[in-house]
Motif scaffolding. Structure first.
Motif, mmCIF file in Angstrom:
data_model
loop_
_atom_site.group_PDB
_atom_site.id
_atom_site.type_symbol
_atom_site.label_atom_id
_atom_site.label_comp_id
_atom_site.label_asym_id
_atom_site.label_seq_id
_atom_site.Cartn_x
_atom_site.Cartn_y
_atom_site.Cartn_z
ATOM 1 N N THR A 1 -52.174 -46.486 46.226
ATOM 2 C CA THR A 1 -51.350 -46.368 47.433
ATOM 3 C C THR A 1 -51.479 -47.623 48.306
ATOM 4 O O THR A 1 -52.135 -48.593 47.935
ATOM 5 C CB THR A 1 -51.690 -45.110 48.247
ATOM 6 O OG1 THR A 1 -52.944 -45.276 48.890
ATOM 7 C CG2 THR A 1 -51.679 -43.881 47.370
ATOM 8 N N GLY A 2 -50.873 -47.586 49.483
ATOM 9 C CA GLY A 2 -50.864 -48.750 50.365
ATOM 10 C C GLY A 2 -49.577 -49.534 50.219
ATOM 11 O O GLY A 2 -48.760 -49.282 49.320
ATOM 12 N N PRO A 3 -49.353 -50.546 51.069
ATOM 13 C CA PRO A 3 -48.143 -51.366 50.999
ATOM 14 C C PRO A 3 -48.175 -52.331 49.824
ATOM 15 O O PRO A 3 -49.249 -52.718 49.337
ATOM 16 C CB PRO A 3 -48.151 -52.122 52.337
ATOM 17 C CG PRO A 3 -49.582 -52.177 52.727
ATOM 18 C CD PRO A 3 -50.210 -50.907 52.214
ATOM 19 N N LEU A 4 -47.002 -52.742 49.376
ATOM 20 C CA LEU A 4 -46.899 -53.628 48.222
ATOM 21 C C LEU A 4 -47.593 -54.962 48.463
ATOM 22 O O LEU A 4 -48.302 -55.476 47.591
ATOM 23 C CB LEU A 4 -45.419 -53.849 47.886
ATOM 24 C CG LEU A 4 -45.102 -54.825 46.744
ATOM 25 C CD1 LEU A 4 -45.730 -54.362 45.438
ATOM 26 C CD2 LEU A 4 -43.584 -54.971 46.586
ATOM 27 N N LEU A 5 -47.405 -55.551 49.650
ATOM 28 C CA LEU A 5 -47.979 -56.872 49.921
ATOM 29 C C LEU A 5 -49.498 -56.846 49.908
ATOM 30 O O LEU A 5 -50.140 -57.861 49.621
ATOM 31 C CB LEU A 5 -47.465 -57.406 51.261
ATOM 32 C CG LEU A 5 -45.964 -57.690 51.335
ATOM 33 C CD1 LEU A 5 -45.593 -58.293 52.683
ATOM 34 C CD2 LEU A 5 -45.529 -58.611 50.203
ATOM 35 N N LEU A 6 -50.091 -55.709 50.225
ATOM 36 C CA LEU A 6 -51.548 -55.599 50.192
ATOM 37 C C LEU A 6 -52.088 -55.871 48.799
ATOM 38 O O LEU A 6 -53.164 -56.473 48.648
ATOM 39 C CB LEU A 6 -51.966 -54.196 50.658
ATOM 40 C CG LEU A 6 -53.456 -53.867 50.555
ATOM 41 C CD1 LEU A 6 -54.249 -54.722 51.525
ATOM 42 C CD2 LEU A 6 -53.687 -52.389 50.821
ATOM 43 N N TRP A 7 -51.365 -55.443 47.778
ATOM 44 C CA TRP A 7 -51.808 -55.632 46.399
ATOM 45 C C TRP A 7 -51.263 -56.907 45.789
ATOM 46 O O TRP A 7 -51.854 -57.443 44.837
ATOM 47 C CB TRP A 7 -51.403 -54.425 45.562
ATOM 48 C CG TRP A 7 -52.056 -53.183 46.057
ATOM 49 C CD1 TRP A 7 -51.494 -52.167 46.784
ATOM 50 C CD2 TRP A 7 -53.430 -52.849 45.918
ATOM 51 N NE1 TRP A 7 -52.418 -51.222 47.100
ATOM 52 C CE2 TRP A 7 -53.632 -51.605 46.572
ATOM 53 C CE3 TRP A 7 -54.522 -53.455 45.306
ATOM 54 C CZ2 TRP A 7 -54.867 -50.971 46.625
ATOM 55 C CZ3 TRP A 7 -55.757 -52.843 45.349
ATOM 56 C CH2 TRP A 7 -55.917 -51.617 46.004
ATOM 57 N N PHE A 8 -50.174 -57.412 46.335
ATOM 58 C CA PHE A 8 -49.631 -58.661 45.808
ATOM 59 C C PHE A 8 -50.579 -59.829 46.053
ATOM 60 O O PHE A 8 -50.768 -60.680 45.175
ATOM 61 C CB PHE A 8 -48.271 -58.947 46.451
ATOM 62 C CG PHE A 8 -47.818 -60.374 46.279
ATOM 63 C CD1 PHE A 8 -47.439 -60.845 45.040
ATOM 64 C CD2 PHE A 8 -47.802 -61.255 47.366
ATOM 65 C CE1 PHE A 8 -47.034 -62.168 44.873
ATOM 66 C CE2 PHE A 8 -47.401 -62.557 47.214
ATOM 67 C CZ PHE A 8 -47.019 -63.026 45.969
ATOM 68 N N VAL A 9 -51.165 -59.900 47.220
ATOM 69 C CA VAL A 9 -52.006 -61.049 47.571
ATOM 70 C C VAL A 9 -53.163 -61.234 46.590
ATOM 71 O O VAL A 9 -53.346 -62.329 46.041
ATOM 72 C CB VAL A 9 -52.505 -60.936 49.024
ATOM 73 C CG1 VAL A 9 -53.520 -62.036 49.317
ATOM 74 C CG2 VAL A 9 -51.332 -61.026 49.991
#
Length: 458
Positions: free
Chosen positions: A52-60
């Motif tokens: 879960t969480g926002p996409l940008l959190l995992w993109f970085v």
């Protein structure tokens, strides 16, 4: 217009570290970057769905990890045919047909499936998980893999927009990258031939992506990109030598194809099965061919755990087929009629070329260090059988299903057939290699002979 240019720039920059790690050459890395950027976005989407969480959190962190990978692999040799001239030759011929990207992006399936998926990926993990498992959104095929929609979601998030022109260009450049990599793969496989023979044949095979329906590569679909990315990986694995030098790039292209659409899984399974037979004495090599299948399996398991279902399997007629149901088997003539109506002549002519080549050009093909062509045709046959099986068991009206999909699913057949024909064409027009010297001549000149040495190897 500015947002569209920024969208393409984001896609390329996102993929550059990973594509450079795979190619070790800036020119070819730029060509591969859209596919690599889509892969980075897909990895971020999978982590977002899992945690879960926002996409940008995992993109970085995923993006930073690709930068670390590029640094750690900095001493690897660059792949062949990866200079600036090569990069221009695989991309510039594709510019004219891709000018159509500037038309209004209104294709129904693109909005209904890929960009709708991108829309709920932008809303974060919880929303996306609920959307994938929602019966209300089952019409959007939520089980479809995310590689075509994940980069659109990433661009929308980074630019804080939801416009469709940038989405169309992201999808279009992803397709262009896949076609360009197919051209590159055929050029690498035929590198011992004269460039004036090898390059036109490779470019002509790339144009097979516009067969049988010319608008598919620029209409926002994932079919052409999947077919060409797979064909590029298959050509590198089955035709190009040395095998080990191209292995990471080939496996990456195959894994990307498996995550572009459901038929990509059928393609990589077909290659894994055929490749296991082809390389059965080399267990490591055969085992690596199952890596793309495993990558596709990650998405399949994720989608099932979130409640998504594959419509054909969920409501299909597989049991009826096993019991010899006359109505189910009666679909076969219509299926064959539709498929041959799209690619029948292409397959007939390219099979004829392959048979003639096998009869008269085997020595010339060996001189070019090209792998045996029959294995690529075996992959094509296994995949085609899988498509026919899907149509036999589909729960939908067979005429409607064929009418709405056969133009797209047969692109892979056309591309693989034309890749075979391109290699045979180069072989036929290349000068014959000199005959192997007799043993007594070899002793006088020091030339290698065609006979196997009996001396023990060191």
């Amino acid at each position: 217009m500015i947002e569209t240019l920024l969208a393409v720039l984001i896609l390329v920059v996102t993929g550059l570290p990973l594509s450079y790690a795979l190619t070790r050459a800036v020119p070819l890395a730029i060509v591969l970057a859209p596919i690599a950027g889509a892969a980075v976005a897909t990895a971020a989407v999978l982590l977002m769905l899992a945690c879960t969480g926002p996409l940008l959190l995992w993109f970085v962190p995923v993006y930073l990890a690709t930068g670390v990978l590029a640094w750690r692999l900095r001493d690897r040799p660059r792949v062949p045919s990866s200079g600036w001239r090569d990069a221009l030759l695989v991309t510039l011929p594709l510019v004219p047909p891709f000018l159509r990207l500037g038309t209004e992006p209104v294709t129904w399936d693109t909005h209904l499936i890929w960009w709708l998926h991108a829309g709920y990926f932008t809303q974060g993990g919880d929303f996306a998980r609920a959307a994938i498992g929602s019966p209300v959104l089952v019409f959007s095929h939520p089980d479809y893999p995310p590689l075509a929609s994940a980069p659109v979601a990433l661009v929308w998030q980074l630019l804080d927009i939801r416009d469709f022109y940038p989405a169309a260009f992201v999808t279009g450049f992803l397709t262009l990258s896949a076609i360009a990599m197919l051209i590159h793969a055929i050029r690498v496989a035929t590198a011992k031939a004269h460039p004036l023979l090898s390059w036109p044949a490779a470019i002509a095979a790339g144009y097979a992506a516009w067969t049988p329906l010319w608008l598919i590569p620029t209409a926002g679909f994932s079919d052409a990109m999947c077919a060409c990315a797979f064909a590029a990986g298959a050509v590198l694995l089955l035709f190009a030598r040395p095998f080990a030098g191209m292995l990471p790039l080939a496996l990456f292209l195959l894994s990307a194809a498996a995550l572009m659409k459901n038929e990509g899984l059928s393609l990589v399974v077909a290659l894994a099965v055929v490749g296991t037979v082809r390389f059965w004495r080399d267990r490591r090599r055969a085992a690596l061919l199952w890596v793309p299948v495993g990558v596709a399996g990650i998405w399949s398991v994720t989608a099932r755990l979130l409640g998504a279902e594959t419509d054909v399997l969920a409501g299909g007629r597989f049991s009826a087929l096993l019991h010899g149901d006359a109505d189910t088997l009666g679909r076969l003539p219509m299926i064959l009629e539709f498929m041959t109506g799209r690619v029948g002549w292409i397959v007939l002519l390219t099979v004829a070329a392959a048979l003639l080549g096998h009869l008269f050009l085997r020595r010339a093909r060996t001189g070019l260090e090209l792998g045996a062509d029959g294995w690529l045709w075996a992959v094509t046959a296994v995949h085609t059988a899988g498509l026919i099986l899907i149509y036999l068991i589909t729960p939908y009206d067979i005429h409607w299903h064929l009418s709405t999909s056969v133009d797209r699913v047969t692109i892979a057949i056309a591309v693989l057939a034309c890749a075979s024909a391109a290699c045979w064409g180069v072989t036929a027009m290349s000068p014959n290699p000199p005959p192997a010297p007799l043993p007594e001549q070899a002793e006088r000149t020091g030339a290698p002979t065609a006979y196997r040495s009996t001396a023990p190897s060191k």
